[in-house]
Design a protein around this motif. Structure first.
Motif, PDB file in Angstrom:
ATOM      1  N   ARG A  53       0.860  -1.183   0.000  1.00 27.76           N
ATOM      2  CA  ARG A  53       0.000   0.000   0.000  1.00 27.76           C
ATOM      3  C   ARG A  53       0.896   1.232   0.000  1.00 27.76           C
ATOM      4  O   ARG A  53       2.031   1.185   0.488  1.00 27.76           O
ATOM      5  CB  ARG A  53      -0.885  -0.016   1.259  1.00 27.76           C
ATOM      6  CG  ARG A  53      -1.741   1.241   1.480  1.00 27.76           C
ATOM      7  CD  ARG A  53      -2.744   1.027   2.610  1.00 27.76           C
ATOM      8  NE  ARG A  53      -3.795   0.097   2.239  1.00 27.76           N
ATOM      9  CZ  ARG A  53      -4.927   0.445   1.619  1.00 27.76           C
ATOM     10  NH1 ARG A  53      -5.176   1.690   1.316  1.00 27.76           N
ATOM     11  NH2 ARG A  53      -5.827  -0.474   1.323  1.00 27.76           N
ATOM     12  N   SER A  64       0.543   4.851   1.664  1.00 31.61           N
ATOM     13  CA  SER A  64      -0.264   5.733   2.511  1.00 31.61           C
ATOM     14  C   SER A  64       0.346   7.118   2.385  1.00 31.61           C
ATOM     15  O   SER A  64       1.479   7.348   2.829  1.00 31.61           O
ATOM     16  CB  SER A  64      -0.229   5.249   3.972  1.00 31.61           C
ATOM     17  OG  SER A  64      -1.028   6.102   4.770  1.00 31.61           O
ATOM     18  N   THR A 105      -3.811   5.012   0.232  1.00 33.77           N
ATOM     19  CA  THR A 105      -4.584   5.766   1.217  1.00 33.77           C
ATOM     20  C   THR A 105      -4.235   7.230   1.012  1.00 33.77           C
ATOM     21  O   THR A 105      -3.056   7.597   1.088  1.00 33.77           O
ATOM     22  CB  THR A 105      -4.204   5.355   2.659  1.00 33.77           C
ATOM     23  OG1 THR A 105      -4.469   3.967   2.808  1.00 33.77           O
ATOM     24  CG2 THR A 105      -5.018   6.144   3.673  1.00 33.77           C
ATOM     25  N   TRP A 110      -3.116   6.475  10.228  1.00 31.84           N
ATOM     26  CA  TRP A 110      -4.089   5.627   9.530  1.00 31.84           C
ATOM     27  C   TRP A 110      -3.639   4.168   9.523  1.00 31.84           C
ATOM     28  O   TRP A 110      -4.453   3.256   9.616  1.00 31.84           O
ATOM     29  CB  TRP A 110      -4.308   6.128   8.101  1.00 31.84           C
ATOM     30  CG  TRP A 110      -5.459   5.440   7.407  1.00 31.84           C
ATOM     31  CD1 TRP A 110      -6.762   5.831   7.394  1.00 31.84           C
ATOM     32  CD2 TRP A 110      -5.395   4.223   6.652  1.00 31.84           C
ATOM     33  NE1 TRP A 110      -7.512   4.930   6.673  1.00 31.84           N
ATOM     34  CE2 TRP A 110      -6.708   3.935   6.205  1.00 31.84           C
ATOM     35  CE3 TRP A 110      -4.355   3.342   6.306  1.00 31.84           C
ATOM     36  CZ2 TRP A 110      -7.005   2.812   5.435  1.00 31.84           C
ATOM     37  CZ3 TRP A 110      -4.657   2.222   5.535  1.00 31.84           C
ATOM     38  CH2 TRP A 110      -5.959   1.979   5.104  1.00 31.84           C
ATOM     39  N   SER A 136     -13.165   6.924   5.787  1.00 28.58           N
ATOM     40  CA  SER A 136     -12.687   7.053   4.409  1.00 28.58           C
ATOM     41  C   SER A 136     -13.713   6.511   3.423  1.00 28.58           C
ATOM     42  O   SER A 136     -14.623   5.761   3.809  1.00 28.58           O
ATOM     43  CB  SER A 136     -11.338   6.354   4.233  1.00 28.58           C
ATOM     44  OG  SER A 136     -11.474   4.996   4.541  1.00 28.58           O
ATOM     45  N   ARG A 137     -13.527   6.906   2.163  1.00 32.88           N
ATOM     46  CA  ARG A 137     -14.404   6.438   1.082  1.00 32.88           C
ATOM     47  C   ARG A 137     -13.551   6.014  -0.097  1.00 32.88           C
ATOM     48  O   ARG A 137     -12.566   6.681  -0.414  1.00 32.88           O
ATOM     49  CB  ARG A 137     -15.321   7.584   0.597  1.00 32.88           C
ATOM     50  CG  ARG A 137     -16.425   7.931   1.553  1.00 32.88           C
ATOM     51  CD  ARG A 137     -17.162   9.174   1.043  1.00 32.88           C
ATOM     52  NE  ARG A 137     -17.944   8.909  -0.179  1.00 32.88           N
ATOM     53  CZ  ARG A 137     -18.526   9.868  -0.901  1.00 32.88           C
ATOM     54  NH1 ARG A 137     -18.386  11.139  -0.563  1.00 32.88           N
ATOM     55  NH2 ARG A 137     -19.226   9.569  -1.965  1.00 32.88           N
ATOM     56  N   LYS A 138     -13.963   4.938  -0.764  1.00 33.83           N
ATOM     57  CA  LYS A 138     -13.256   4.465  -1.954  1.00 33.83           C
ATOM     58  C   LYS A 138     -13.472   5.421  -3.129  1.00 33.83           C
ATOM     59  O   LYS A 138     -14.573   5.959  -3.297  1.00 33.83           O
ATOM     60  CB  LYS A 138     -13.788   3.099  -2.379  1.00 33.83           C
ATOM     61  CG  LYS A 138     -13.406   1.975  -1.458  1.00 33.83           C
ATOM     62  CD  LYS A 138     -12.060   1.414  -1.846  1.00 33.83           C
ATOM     63  CE  LYS A 138     -11.679   0.291  -0.886  1.00 33.83           C
ATOM     64  NZ  LYS A 138     -10.236   0.135  -0.771  1.00 33.83           N
ATOM     65  N   ASP A 190      -8.344   4.825  -0.977  1.00 31.37           N
ATOM     66  CA  ASP A 190      -9.147   5.127   0.211  1.00 31.37           C
ATOM     67  C   ASP A 190      -8.930   6.605   0.509  1.00 31.37           C
ATOM     68  O   ASP A 190      -7.863   7.000   0.991  1.00 31.37           O
ATOM     69  CB  ASP A 190      -8.687   4.267   1.399  1.00 31.37           C
ATOM     70  CG  ASP A 190      -9.027   2.809   1.189  1.00 31.37           C
ATOM     71  OD1 ASP A 190     -10.211   2.477   1.252  1.00 31.37           O
ATOM     72  OD2 ASP A 190      -8.094   2.012   0.917  1.00 31.37           O
TER      73      ASP A 190
END
Ligand code: BDR
Ligand code: CA
Length: 313
Positions: free
Chosen positions: A145, A147, A184, A245, A254-256, A287
């Protein structure tokens, strides 16, 4: 097992606090630190990263990144972070040398040699991360990921449309958001809610150890700048959000979305175009962090400082 991370940063007051938080949290293991130009020149941000790590007693290697964005001239932010990039506390000279490798070489080696997927915490312009992905596409599958602190769904802080880190290198950001890696995005939507006040600064200072004192001195400078220039009722602790996070995603909302970056806009260069509805048809791999529990965020910092101070007495 702690999350293995590479911290790519341009310290920078909030980058320095992000490093402190990452080092203090048992949920995270810092494998390497790479530096970016942005808040100040690459010479200054690299020296600052080495100073912070030496102060903490963190032995992770520090490698210097690109001195300028992929295609553009560098923008720096001395008005926010001072001439040194980290004005405020008198940090001693670093005790360990800079890595002989470049940021891309060190990041690639670190990812290749790690027996788990590595997370990149990027709190600066995304030049190094984009260069890594271009030079080593074979390593994408080993990046768990990214971030990052950057962008926003609504509005900017350096132009009406653009947040600083994305504005510095929009082409790099477009490569990173579209690399197919989970991202993220801790943008201004959340970081303008991650406000630290003078009262919080005093709360950290009275902990009374080396690290809490150093962070309080960083905040003295940072809070003064934001009080003089904005009406937030506090100073946004942007970069620590990208670490927090990972440590405790339950603090955040959070929202995709799919995210593209405007690279050619007349008024909007550096804006993140956040597609929550999926109308672009692009991968919903980001995210987008939109909110946080501020009390829990400040408590997380407080307990991190107490933990460090106990070990550093
Ligand atoms: C971002 O820009 C830099 O000045 C801060 O360190 C943070 O990463 C906020 O826009
Ligand atoms: Ca930063």
């Amino acid at each position: 097992m702690p999350i293995p991370v590479i911290m790519d940063c341009d310290p920078g007051h909030d980058d320095a606090i992000a490093l402190v938080l990452a080092y203090a949290c048992p949920e995270i293991e810092i494998l390497a630190v790479t530096t970016s130009a942005g808040n100040q020149t690459i010479d200054k941000t690299t020296l600052n990263a080495r100073k912070v790590l030496s102060f903490l007693g963190c032995g992770a290697p520090v490698a210097r990144g690109a001195s300028k964005p992929l295609f553009r001239e560098l923008i720096i932010a001395p008005q926010v972070h001072g001439e040194s990039g980290l004005d405020g506390p008198a940090l001693p000279e670093p005790t360990s040398p800079e890595s002989p490798m470049s940021a891309v070489e060190l990041a690639a080696k670190t990812i290749r040699e790690c027996d788990r997927g590595v997370t990149i915490v990027a709190t600066a312009a995304l030049t190094n991360v984009a260069a890594l992905l271009l030079a080593h596409p074979e390593l994408k599958s080993k990046i768990e990921r990214i971030s990052l602190m950057g962008g926003s769904a609504v509005g900017g802080n350096w132009t009406p449309a653009a947040e600083f880190n994305i504005l510095v290198d929009p082409e790099a950001a477009q490569i990173v958001f579209n690399a197919g890696i989970p991202v993220t995005m801790c943008g201004l939507d959340v970081t303008h809610q991650a406000l630290v006040t003078r009262a919080d600064t005093e709360r950290f200072r009275v902990i009374g150890g080396r690290c809490s004192t150093m962070v309080a001195e960083l905040l003295d400078f940072f809070v003064k700048f934001h009080e003089a220039n904005f009406d937030f009722g506090g100073s946004p602790l942007h970069d620590p959000c990208a670490v927090a996070w990972l440590v405790d995603p339950g603090i955040f909302v959070s929202r995709k979305a799919h995210v593209d970056v405007e690279c050619r806009g007349r008024h909007t260069t550096g804006a993140t175009v956040v597609d929550f509805g999926g109308v672009s048809g692009g991968a919903m791999n980001v995210d987008v962090v939109t909110g946080l529990d501020l009390g829990r965020f400040i408590d997380l910092l407080d307990s991190a400082l107490r933990r460090l101070d106990r070990g550093m007495a």
